[in-house]
Design a protein around this motif. Structure first.
Motif, PDB file in Angstrom:
ATOM      1  N   GLU A  77     -34.634 -25.510 -10.834  1.00 37.89           N
ATOM      2  CA  GLU A  77     -35.085 -26.624  -9.992  1.00 37.89           C
ATOM      3  C   GLU A  77     -35.854 -26.164  -8.768  1.00 37.89           C
ATOM      4  OE1 GLU A  77     -34.594 -29.772 -10.892  1.00 37.89           O
ATOM      5  OE2 GLU A  77     -33.471 -29.226 -12.690  1.00 37.89           O
ATOM      6  N   ALA A  78     -35.604 -24.954  -8.326  1.00 36.81           N
ATOM      7  CA  ALA A  78     -36.272 -24.436  -7.119  1.00 36.81           C
ATOM      8  C   ALA A  78     -36.369 -22.925  -7.273  1.00 36.81           C
ATOM      9  CB  ALA A  78     -35.481 -24.801  -5.869  1.00 36.81           C
ATOM     10  N   VAL A  79     -37.572 -22.436  -7.468  1.00 32.88           N
ATOM     11  CA  VAL A  79     -37.776 -21.033  -7.816  1.00 32.88           C
ATOM     12  C   VAL A  79     -38.567 -20.322  -6.720  1.00 32.88           C
ATOM     13  CG1 VAL A  79     -38.697 -19.461  -9.574  1.00 32.88           C
ATOM     14  CG2 VAL A  79     -37.836 -21.719 -10.255  1.00 32.88           C
ATOM     15  N   SER A  80     -38.070 -19.179  -6.273  1.00 28.87           N
ATOM     16  CA  SER A  80     -38.825 -18.314  -5.363  1.00 28.87           C
ATOM     17  C   SER A  80     -38.930 -16.935  -6.015  1.00 28.87           C
ATOM     18  CB  SER A  80     -38.130 -18.221  -4.003  1.00 28.87           C
ATOM     19  OG  SER A  80     -37.000 -17.374  -4.092  1.00 28.87           O
ATOM     20  N   LYS A  81     -39.484 -15.978  -5.274  1.00 25.65           N
ATOM     21  CA  LYS A  81     -39.603 -14.630  -5.849  1.00 25.65           C
ATOM     22  C   LYS A  81     -38.260 -13.959  -6.052  1.00 25.65           C
ATOM     23  CE  LYS A  81     -44.226 -13.608  -4.183  1.00 25.65           C
ATOM     24  NZ  LYS A  81     -45.003 -12.982  -3.094  1.00 25.65           N
ATOM     25  N   GLU A 104     -41.423 -34.115   9.768  1.00 29.16           N
ATOM     26  CA  GLU A 104     -41.075 -35.294  10.560  1.00 29.16           C
ATOM     27  C   GLU A 104     -39.792 -35.976  10.114  1.00 29.16           C
ATOM     28  OE1 GLU A 104     -44.863 -34.253   9.608  1.00 29.16           O
ATOM     29  OE2 GLU A 104     -44.430 -36.166   8.639  1.00 29.16           O
ATOM     30  N   ARG A 105     -39.517 -35.891   8.805  1.00 30.06           N
ATOM     31  CA  ARG A 105     -38.378 -36.651   8.277  1.00 30.06           C
ATOM     32  C   ARG A 105     -37.626 -35.844   7.220  1.00 30.06           C
ATOM     33  NH1 ARG A 105     -38.399 -41.773   9.698  1.00 30.06           N
ATOM     34  NH2 ARG A 105     -36.910 -42.572   8.165  1.00 30.06           N
ATOM     35  N   LEU A 106     -36.385 -36.212   7.022  1.00 24.16           N
ATOM     36  CA  LEU A 106     -35.616 -35.736   5.862  1.00 24.16           C
ATOM     37  C   LEU A 106     -35.268 -36.952   5.012  1.00 24.16           C
ATOM     38  CD1 LEU A 106     -33.038 -33.201   7.403  1.00 24.16           C
ATOM     39  CD2 LEU A 106     -35.232 -32.678   6.300  1.00 24.16           C
ATOM     40  N   ILE A 107     -35.413 -36.809   3.702  1.00 31.94           N
ATOM     41  CA  ILE A 107     -35.063 -37.896   2.781  1.00 31.94           C
ATOM     42  C   ILE A 107     -34.095 -37.346   1.739  1.00 31.94           C
ATOM     43  CG2 ILE A 107     -35.912 -39.546   1.069  1.00 31.94           C
ATOM     44  CD1 ILE A 107     -38.587 -39.536   2.394  1.00 31.94           C
ATOM     45  N   ALA A 108     -32.945 -37.977   1.622  1.00 30.55           N
ATOM     46  CA  ALA A 108     -31.985 -37.596   0.584  1.00 30.55           C
ATOM     47  C   ALA A 108     -31.955 -38.673  -0.485  1.00 30.55           C
ATOM     48  CB  ALA A 108     -30.598 -37.423   1.189  1.00 30.55           C
ATOM     49  N   ARG A 109     -32.032 -38.232  -1.742  1.00 30.18           N
ATOM     50  CA  ARG A 109     -31.891 -39.171  -2.861  1.00 30.18           C
ATOM     51  C   ARG A 109     -30.729 -38.686  -3.715  1.00 30.18           C
ATOM     52  NH1 ARG A 109     -37.629 -38.293  -2.960  1.00 30.18           N
ATOM     53  NH2 ARG A 109     -38.599 -39.999  -1.804  1.00 30.18           N
ATOM     54  N   ALA A 110     -29.804 -39.582  -3.964  1.00 33.85           N
ATOM     55  CA  ALA A 110     -28.621 -39.200  -4.736  1.00 33.85           C
ATOM     56  C   ALA A 110     -28.376 -40.200  -5.843  1.00 33.85           C
ATOM     57  CB  ALA A 110     -27.398 -39.116  -3.826  1.00 33.85           C
ATOM     58  N   ASN A 140     -46.410 -34.029   7.194  1.00 37.85           N
ATOM     59  CA  ASN A 140     -47.748 -34.582   6.954  1.00 37.85           C
ATOM     60  C   ASN A 140     -47.783 -35.415   5.682  1.00 37.85           C
ATOM     61  OD1 ASN A 140     -48.687 -33.090   9.223  1.00 37.85           O
ATOM     62  ND2 ASN A 140     -48.812 -31.270   7.905  1.00 37.85           N
ATOM     63  N   GLY A 141     -46.742 -36.164   5.466  1.00 36.70           N
ATOM     64  CA  GLY A 141     -46.700 -37.073   4.326  1.00 36.70           C
ATOM     65  C   GLY A 141     -46.357 -36.424   3.001  1.00 36.70           C
ATOM     66  N   GLU A 142     -46.200 -35.090   3.001  1.00 34.20           N
ATOM     67  CA  GLU A 142     -45.882 -34.411   1.752  1.00 34.20           C
ATOM     68  C   GLU A 142     -44.398 -34.054   1.700  1.00 34.20           C
ATOM     69  OE1 GLU A 142     -47.256 -30.495  -0.858  1.00 34.20           O
ATOM     70  OE2 GLU A 142     -47.815 -30.675   1.265  1.00 34.20           O
ATOM     71  N   GLU A 143     -43.773 -34.369   0.576  1.00 38.28           N
ATOM     72  CA  GLU A 143     -42.348 -34.060   0.406  1.00 38.28           C
ATOM     73  C   GLU A 143     -42.163 -32.672  -0.188  1.00 38.28           C
ATOM     74  OE1 GLU A 143     -40.130 -36.862  -1.837  1.00 38.28           O
ATOM     75  OE2 GLU A 143     -40.708 -38.577  -0.609  1.00 38.28           O
ATOM     76  N   LYS A 144     -41.247 -31.900   0.411  1.00 38.02           N
ATOM     77  CA  LYS A 144     -40.869 -30.615  -0.177  1.00 38.02           C
ATOM     78  C   LYS A 144     -39.351 -30.552  -0.307  1.00 38.02           C
ATOM     79  CE  LYS A 144     -44.877 -27.850   0.985  1.00 38.02           C
ATOM     80  NZ  LYS A 144     -45.407 -26.640   1.653  1.00 38.02           N
ATOM     81  N   LEU A 145     -38.916 -30.070  -1.466  1.00 41.58           N
ATOM     82  CA  LEU A 145     -37.480 -29.972  -1.740  1.00 41.58           C
ATOM     83  C   LEU A 145     -36.828 -28.942  -0.820  1.00 41.58           C
ATOM     84  CD1 LEU A 145     -35.138 -30.840  -3.630  1.00 41.58           C
ATOM     85  CD2 LEU A 145     -35.797 -28.971  -5.149  1.00 41.58           C
ATOM     86  N   CYS A 146     -35.789 -29.363  -0.099  1.00 38.43           N
ATOM     87  CA  CYS A 146     -35.080 -28.490   0.851  1.00 38.43           C
ATOM     88  C   CYS A 146     -33.716 -28.067   0.355  1.00 38.43           C
ATOM     89  CB  CYS A 146     -34.811 -29.240   2.151  1.00 38.43           C
ATOM     90  SG  CYS A 146     -36.208 -29.373   3.175  1.00 38.43           S
TER      91      CYS A 146
END
Lengths: 139, 139, 139, 139
Positions: free
Chosen positions: A104-108, D95-101, D122-128
């Motif tokens: 689900e989330a891949v790094s080096k 700017e924000r954190l969004i959790a989806r469960a 900047n409007g782009e979501e990245k998985l944290c």
């Protein structure tokens, strides 16, 4: 790496064949692509606990190994499972167990992967367990 | 319940003997009291992976089962493992694996337990894995 | 590194003071040595949920941060929490929460740590949560 | 229960408003249906750690609470989080954190749920972060 899907799967099966414990349990790699895997086994009597269900250790073996394949095939370097957690949600009853895992989330250096284990009874799949874990680059 | 320590251990061993998978792996219950357990196995070749180490699935089997015994012996009702997590910290190399688990927080319906798995090589124990999980009352 | 225990604790407190979120919650570092930490906070009303207990997020914050301190102080390099799991075993009721964490298995690149969180009511400590996680070297 | 989606969401928001800690963090419930939830917050400075990223405790708060909502809305009885695990996969920057469960396996007494936390920059979501846990019926 640029091999055909068939060769990629064959390579994965070679690794599995080298794991004596996987052979003991009768695990079969039935699908493998980068970051995605399906690992199964026939639920023979010797894999059960005192109530006739799949032993939890069999379910966790399958989840652990599927997570490792998902991470290893995504990273395409030698890997090892660092940690995982598993929730058992239903007894493993039936003829087969099927684990499906994906990266689900891949790094080096690592891949966080998820896995679902299903029991197949009379051709119907039921969700038995959900797992999540970290696969890390070896060394 | 009021049985002698010897009878308590013998009862635990009877349950283990009924688990075909535990017999397949050669697991031995070497100590059991309320909320405390020691479970071991000889690290035979068939329990290994491709690098000659204990397969992760063997380590997680041992942790899972030790957690269940710790919780079950603490609650003294039929139980099942609901979930657990495991961190592998060193390859399982040597002659034996020993899991020690204890119930850390026990209520009427569940026990949260912890486990450490050690590999024994030349008589020296080294920590291989740490686990934590929830054992719940059956039904 | 060779500093006095007092300086080591003072260094830890400086890091904590730089965490705006820790300041918001009122976290206090009350003990720190290599691989061992105690982190506390006063259980003010703003840290509670709808039933008047400590919000789970407060308990998990405390566990997460204590695990990080345990791992960081053991490895003595910049670290980050990679993952952890937490079992809540009792509502957090009382005046204070105290988290105690220790590094259980330390290598050059990671530390597997454990933590217990206690609620203190009328001077009596009760176990609220148990956590286990992986702290990794940054970068 | 048979209420409109709007009323269901409004009921969820009332519960959130009663959690002082959720108010302190500025959490907003932006979607809720049976077994599915979206929970967000603005990443203000007071929610950060020393490197300017979201503090891990904020991310785990959001995951924990989203898991609880997913389980509670699926079971539609009062619930509590029993346990969860979280893997952090990227610093929470933006700017924000969004959790989806979502609830993945629901019974009368518990729901096993999964959650993903995204940072929006900047409007782009990245998985944290990815989480998995058990929500249980209260009492």
């Amino acid at each position: 790496m640029s091999v055909s899907p068939e060769v990629f799967l064959a390579m994965g099966r070679e690794v599995l064949a080298q794991q004596a414990f996987s052979t003991l349990l009768g695990a079969e790699l039935t699908a493998l692509s980068a970051g995605k895997v399906q690992l199964e086994l026939a639920l023979t009597d010797q894999l059960k606990q005192q109530n006739g269900f799949a032993h939890g250790g069999v379910v966790s073996y399958l989840a652990d190994n599927a997570l490792t394949y998902a991470g290893g095939s995504a990273m395409q370097v030698p890997v090892v499972t660092s940690e995982f957690k598993i929730n058992y949600v239903r007894p493993g009853v039936g003829e087969r167990l099927i684990a499906r895992a994906s990266a689900e989330a891949v790094s080096k250096t690592q891949a966080v992967c998820r896995c679902e284990v299903y029991a197949v009874a009379n051709g119907e799949e039921k969700l038995c367990a959900l797992a999540q874990g970290t696969i890390v680059k070896l060394g």
